[in-house]
Design an enzyme around this catalytic site. Sequence first.
Site, PDB file in Angstrom:
ATOM      1  N   GLU A 126       0.856  -1.197   0.000  1.00  8.96           N
ATOM      2  CA  GLU A 126       0.000   0.000   0.000  1.00  8.96           C
ATOM      3  C   GLU A 126       0.889   1.243   0.000  1.00  8.96           C
ATOM      4  OE1 GLU A 126      -3.287   1.066  -0.220  1.00  8.96           O
ATOM      5  OE2 GLU A 126      -2.358   3.027   0.090  1.00  8.96           O
ATOM      6  N   TYR A 172     -28.551   8.412   3.531  1.00  5.35           N
ATOM      7  CA  TYR A 172     -28.840   7.202   4.303  1.00  5.35           C
ATOM      8  C   TYR A 172     -28.078   7.258   5.629  1.00  5.35           C
ATOM      9  CZ  TYR A 172     -24.616   5.845   1.652  1.00  5.35           C
ATOM     10  OH  TYR A 172     -23.382   5.823   1.057  1.00  5.35           O
TER      11      TYR A 172
HETATM   12  C1  LIG Z   1     -18.998   9.304  -4.428  1.00  7.09           C
HETATM   13  C2  LIG Z   1     -18.835   7.822  -4.451  1.00  7.09           C
HETATM   14  C3  LIG Z   1     -19.790   7.011  -3.850  1.00  7.09           C
HETATM   15  C4  LIG Z   1     -19.659   5.619  -3.878  1.00  7.09           C
HETATM   16  N1  LIG Z   1     -20.621   4.851  -3.297  1.00  7.09           N
HETATM   17  C5  LIG Z   1     -20.520   3.497  -3.345  1.00  7.09           C
HETATM   18  C6  LIG Z   1     -21.518   2.671  -2.744  1.00  7.09           C
HETATM   19  O1  LIG Z   1     -22.474   3.164  -2.154  1.00  7.09           O
HETATM   20  N2  LIG Z   1     -21.362   1.317  -2.810  1.00  7.09           N
HETATM   21  C7  LIG Z   1     -20.289   0.721  -3.431  1.00  7.09           C
HETATM   22  O2  LIG Z   1     -20.212  -0.514  -3.455  1.00  7.09           O
HETATM   23  N3  LIG Z   1     -19.335   1.491  -4.012  1.00  7.09           N
HETATM   24  C8  LIG Z   1     -19.418   2.842  -3.988  1.00  7.09           C
HETATM   25  N4  LIG Z   1     -18.447   3.621  -4.555  1.00  7.09           N
HETATM   26  C9  LIG Z   1     -17.335   2.957  -5.254  1.00  7.09           C
HETATM   27  C10 LIG Z   1     -16.254   2.468  -4.298  1.00  7.09           C
HETATM   28  O3  LIG Z   1     -15.842   3.529  -3.460  1.00  7.09           O
HETATM   29  C11 LIG Z   1     -15.055   1.955  -5.067  1.00  7.09           C
HETATM   30  O4  LIG Z   1     -15.480   1.147  -6.130  1.00  7.09           O
HETATM   31  C12 LIG Z   1     -14.149   1.132  -4.159  1.00  7.09           C
HETATM   32  O5  LIG Z   1     -13.693   1.921  -3.080  1.00  7.09           O
HETATM   33  C13 LIG Z   1     -12.954   0.613  -4.956  1.00  7.09           C
HETATM   34  O6  LIG Z   1     -12.062  -0.047  -4.095  1.00  7.09           O
HETATM   35  P1  LIG Z   1     -10.624  -0.467  -4.635  1.00  7.09           P
HETATM   36  O7  LIG Z   1      -9.965  -1.138  -3.476  1.00  7.09           O
HETATM   37  O8  LIG Z   1     -10.771  -1.224  -5.912  1.00  7.09           O
HETATM   38  O9  LIG Z   1      -9.893   0.882  -5.020  1.00  7.09           O
HETATM   39  P2  LIG Z   1      -9.434   2.085  -4.075  1.00  7.09           P
HETATM   40  O10 LIG Z   1     -10.401   2.331  -2.993  1.00  7.09           O
HETATM   41  O11 LIG Z   1      -9.087   3.209  -4.978  1.00  7.09           O
HETATM   42  O12 LIG Z   1      -8.107   1.527  -3.377  1.00  7.09           O
HETATM   43  C14 LIG Z   1      -6.891   1.462  -4.071  1.00  7.09           C
HETATM   44  C15 LIG Z   1      -5.773   1.421  -3.053  1.00  7.09           C
HETATM   45  O13 LIG Z   1      -4.544   1.242  -3.759  1.00  7.09           O
HETATM   46  C16 LIG Z   1      -3.576   2.149  -3.279  1.00  7.09           C
HETATM   47  N5  LIG Z   1      -2.645   2.378  -4.394  1.00  7.09           N
HETATM   48  C17 LIG Z   1      -2.866   3.070  -5.546  1.00  7.09           C
HETATM   49  N6  LIG Z   1      -1.781   3.030  -6.344  1.00  7.09           N
HETATM   50  C18 LIG Z   1      -0.861   2.278  -5.693  1.00  7.09           C
HETATM   51  C19 LIG Z   1       0.462   1.851  -6.024  1.00  7.09           C
HETATM   52  N7  LIG Z   1       1.061   2.186  -7.182  1.00  7.09           N
HETATM   53  N8  LIG Z   1       1.155   1.080  -5.119  1.00  7.09           N
HETATM   54  C20 LIG Z   1       0.574   0.731  -3.922  1.00  7.09           C
HETATM   55  N9  LIG Z   1      -0.677   1.118  -3.572  1.00  7.09           N
HETATM   56  C21 LIG Z   1      -1.386   1.859  -4.448  1.00  7.09           C
HETATM   57  C22 LIG Z   1      -4.372   3.378  -2.864  1.00  7.09           C
HETATM   58  O14 LIG Z   1      -3.663   4.164  -1.913  1.00  7.09           O
HETATM   59  C23 LIG Z   1      -5.613   2.722  -2.263  1.00  7.09           C
HETATM   60  O15 LIG Z   1      -5.452   2.424  -0.898  1.00  7.09           O
HETATM   61  C24 LIG Z   1     -18.548   5.017  -4.535  1.00  7.09           C
HETATM   62  C25 LIG Z   1     -17.572   5.837  -5.123  1.00  7.09           C
HETATM   63  C26 LIG Z   1     -17.719   7.219  -5.082  1.00  7.09           C
HETATM   64  C27 LIG Z   1     -16.667   8.052  -5.742  1.00  7.09           C
END
Ligand SMILES: Cc1cc2nc3c(=O)[nH]c(=O)nc-3n(C[C@H](O)[C@H](O)[C@H](O)COP(=O)(O)OP(=O)(O)OC[C@H]3O[C@@H](n4cnc5c(N)ncnc54)[C@H](O)[C@@H]3O)c2cc1C
Length: 397
Positions: A34, A218
Amino acid sequence: MTESKTIAIAGGGIGGLSAALALGIHDIPTHVYEQAEAFKEAGAGIGLGPNAMRVLNRWGLGQELREVGCAPDYLLARNARDARILGRLPMGQAFIEKYGASYLTIHRSDLHTILQQAVKKQSKTQFYLKHRLESVNLLAEGLDLKFKDSLEQHQAQVLVGADGLNSLVRSSIFSTDKPRSSGHCAYRALITLRDLPKGVDQDFIGIWMGSRLHVVHYPVRGGNYLNLVVLIESHEQQAQAGWDLVPSADKINADLKFALQACCNELQELIRRVEDWRCWCLFDRDPLQHASQMAQGRVALLGDAAHPMLPYLAQGAGMAIEDAACLAQHWQQSTLPAAQRLLNYANARWQRVSRVQQRARRNGSIYHAQGVMRMARDAALKLGGSQLMDMPWLYAG
Ligand SMILES: Cc1cc2nc3c(=O)[nH]c(=O)nc-3n(C[C@H](O)[C@H](O)[C@H](O)COP(=O)(O)OP(=O)(O)OC[C@H]3O[C@@H](n4cnc5c(N)ncnc54)[C@H](O)[C@@H]3O)c2cc1C
């Protein structure tokens, strides 16, 4: 240098931690890299559909999640201009009976903390904080990983890119195309229970549909806070996805308040209770078209790295959680070569997430419809009500 039989996961967000947890349940060790100094989740509330909750329940987290989250009784759709009720979808017990799990609303950092603690408890995962993956080199038998400002070189058997919207894993191995700016912004705030206007109770999800905007609220944190999100079509140029720490008063007036001026009193009253806004520019990518966009050789993508979507179906995190469960299930087929197992995962996932990406975009245009389309939307909801608002293909899938 670390040993090369590990599964490396880039990214410790909801997707990366879910993958570590799901693999750990099958006794499969992982390394999570991370970039941040500490695990944290930006943002506020999140909705978890029964599809995601069934997975989390199987992982043994249901009870803990319900203790800090809320299971709203129903979803109420209203017209943002005149507050007319457009439709009502029973959730609560109705969802448990129909889909085997409730719909849960929760603060993102509560979900993230629970996932993190569960992964730590398994003792199958080594965490590397402050490790920003900078390059990936494919070797004959595995991969070489290098990190920003570090001479360390780690080897892994396979790499899972769970590194979000601007994934380095994606741009290194899959494609260098950039995410698409939707032109939409999400303004969000938390309002404490005592600051809520009279009559706004905390046992439902409210969605207000306007013209070129919609508002969702909510309960989170056991009903002590209302999570409020106003989604508007901004007229400002959006350069970058992410939280705009505190939007300026000028931006709030020009963008948010301007968009809300034609909304009903109930909504205006709710908006007036907000003290601190945060703003997020919304980006996505075109829906997936084939499995090779999720897995190639010894590298797979998961969550937003693979399929970022607009939040209009509230499923981005839900899809990342489903991805994680599916990846672990296919990785267990230990008689198959690593690349085949990852490809099987991608084959099992890409069509479902593609459909969710498409529907999220479509929902955006329905929620923000104008003129005749808006009238047709309201009439259809009035007639079709709960049937139109329910999504068995998604929640039961
Ligand atoms: C306004 C909004 C509302 C939302 N509401 C909902 C909802 O109600 N329900 C739902 O299911 N989803 C919702 N989402 C979507 C959801 O937030 C995301 O789809 C989800 O958080 C994605 O998770 P992830 O782990 O794939 O990516 P991320 O949360 O982006 O996590 C990626 C991680 O990788 C790390 N990282 C990035 N690059 C590197 C690198 N090169 N090396 C090491 N670490 C790195 C980052 O620091 C981060 O910790 C919403 C999104 C938004 C914007």
